[in-house]
Design an enzyme around this catalytic site. Structure first.
Site, PDB file in Angstrom:
ATOM      1  N   CYS A 114       0.811  -1.230   0.000  1.00 52.18           N
ATOM      2  CA  CYS A 114       0.000   0.000   0.000  1.00 52.18           C
ATOM      3  C   CYS A 114       0.842   1.277   0.000  1.00 52.18           C
ATOM      4  O   CYS A 114       0.358   2.351  -0.347  1.00 52.18           O
ATOM      5  CB  CYS A 114      -0.946   0.010   1.187  1.00 52.18           C
ATOM      6  N   HIS A 255      -3.442   6.865   3.938  1.00 51.13           N
ATOM      7  CA  HIS A 255      -3.841   5.670   3.174  1.00 51.13           C
ATOM      8  C   HIS A 255      -5.286   5.307   3.535  1.00 51.13           C
ATOM      9  O   HIS A 255      -5.662   5.249   4.696  1.00 51.13           O
ATOM     10  CB  HIS A 255      -2.885   4.522   3.527  1.00 51.13           C
ATOM     11  N   ASN A 285     -10.279  -0.296   0.450  1.00 50.43           N
ATOM     12  CA  ASN A 285      -8.816  -0.213   0.430  1.00 50.43           C
ATOM     13  C   ASN A 285      -8.310  -0.664  -0.947  1.00 50.43           C
ATOM     14  O   ASN A 285      -8.414  -1.835  -1.290  1.00 50.43           O
ATOM     15  CB  ASN A 285      -8.263  -1.122   1.539  1.00 50.43           C
TER      16      ASN A 285
END
Ligand code: UT7
Length: 328
Positions: A114, A255, A285
């Site tokens: 990520c 994030h 996500n």
């Protein structure tokens, strides 16, 4: 680094198909109420049959090129951050290059889960330090749902697919990258893994069924703690190294993994909620795509204004974490 690095154009692309929490209620034992209160996610975009990470990457790249007023021919480098490339070989970047109709560039993928897009930005800064004329396309692109076990309710409600991109140069108009900080801790690698297909988890030639290790496996609670701690630390570090205080920040984009993590980072880092951008509700996500999708959307919708100082921060499997400071 004192040289000026510019984000010339931003772009994003998500698949058309949308999976809602009520759709997930028909797949695993879960509820809209559980997913909403634990994660803040309501919907996520998911790829359809025949739609690959490279397709999302190209969609984001085309938007970034358009916003930069540039043609793909002008690109010199393509860096794709992804843990879900179309294949182990060729790299996703090679496929993107071909789909953009160009060849002969320096193109490659990077793996930082990520945090990949911010690792990609630092990579672009390094390229531009060596090659001032370079025009680097940095993409974060994922089809997380291709590596999601839809029998596992602890993971399948969290992830979505998408891509975000930026063209990074030393000239032209656009927000400046003031600094980037990268970090990692391999001793935490067991907390989040996708092992299948790697050399530690090879498949038999015949008769080996798809195993659970092909999919994302994680220890959610532990990740939650490390995520908040690492993002807060790397945000404090980048401010300190740039002699800045948090009052000078206009926008924080963490994030987009889980609203509770985003909220906790905002509180721990002591930034008022109105300065914190989130779109996790609509996308879930999207791993390496999360930061560039959020950045592109925050800019386009006016959440980020001219003159704003924007702090990006991410964490991901590895463990990796990072921050970047932008001046719009
Ligand atoms: O990019 C990095 C990717 N990873 C992450 O961002 C993960 C970070 N962690 C998290 O976001 C949270 O830890 C989760 C959202 C994954 C889980 O939230 P939690 O508050 O930590 O829940 P939990 O894991 O402690 O589970 C609580 C309960 C359990 O039931 P019992 O054992 O208390 O009876 C789970 O089995 O919730 C249950 N549960 C669910 N129930 C309904 C877990 N997943 C679900 C689900 N629907 N989808």
């Amino acid at each position: 680094m004192s040289i000026e690095i510019v984000l010339r154009g931003l772009g994003r692309h998500v698949p058309e198909k949308v999976l809602s929490n009520s759709d997930l209620e028909t797949i695993v034992e879960t509820s809209d109420e559980w997913i909403t209160t634990r994660t803040g996610i309501k919907t996520r975009h998911v790829v359809s049959e025949g739609e690959y990470t490279s397709d999302l990457a190209v969609g984001a790249a085309e938007m970034a090129l358009k916003n930069a007023g540039m043609d793909a021919e002008e690109l010199t480098h393509i860096v794709v951050a992804t843990f879900t490339p179309d294949a182990m070989v060729p790299s996703c970047a090679c496929i993107v290059e071909e789909k953009l109709g160009i060849k002969g560039r320096a193109v490659y993928d990077i793996a930082a889960a990520c945090s990949g897009f911010l690792y990609g930005l630092e990579n672009a800064r390094a390229i531009l330090a060596l090659h001032p004329e370079a025009r680097v396309l940095v993409i974060g692109a994922e089809t997380c749902t291709r590596r999601t076990n839809f029998d596992d309710r602890t993971t399948c409600v969290l992830f979505g697919d998408g891509a975000g991109a930026a063209i990074v140069t030393r000239d032209g108009d656009g927000p400046k990258i003031r600094d980037v900080k990268l970090s990692s801790d391999g001793s935490l690698s067991k907390l989040l893994t996708v092992k299948g297909g790697g050399s530690s988890s090879s498949y038999e030639k015949v008769g080996d069924p798809i195993r659970e290790d092909y999919f994302i496996q994680m220890e959610g609670r532990e990740i939650f703690k490390h995520a908040v701690r690492s993002m807060t630390t790397v945000c404090n570090q980048i401010l300190a190294d740039n002699d800045m205080t948090r009052d000078q920040l206009n926008v924080l984009i963490p994030h987009q993994a889980n609203w509770r993590i985003i909220d906790a980072v905002g509180r721990k880092f002591d930034v008022p909620p109105e300065k914190v951008f989130s779109n996790v509700e609509r996308y879930g996500n999207t791993s390496a795509a999360s930061i560039p999708i959020a950045l592109s959307e925050a800019h386009e919708t006016g959440f980020i204004k001219d003159g704003d100082v924007v702090l990006l921060t991410s964490f991901g499997g590895g463990f990796t974490w990072a921050s970047a400071l932008l001046q719009f």
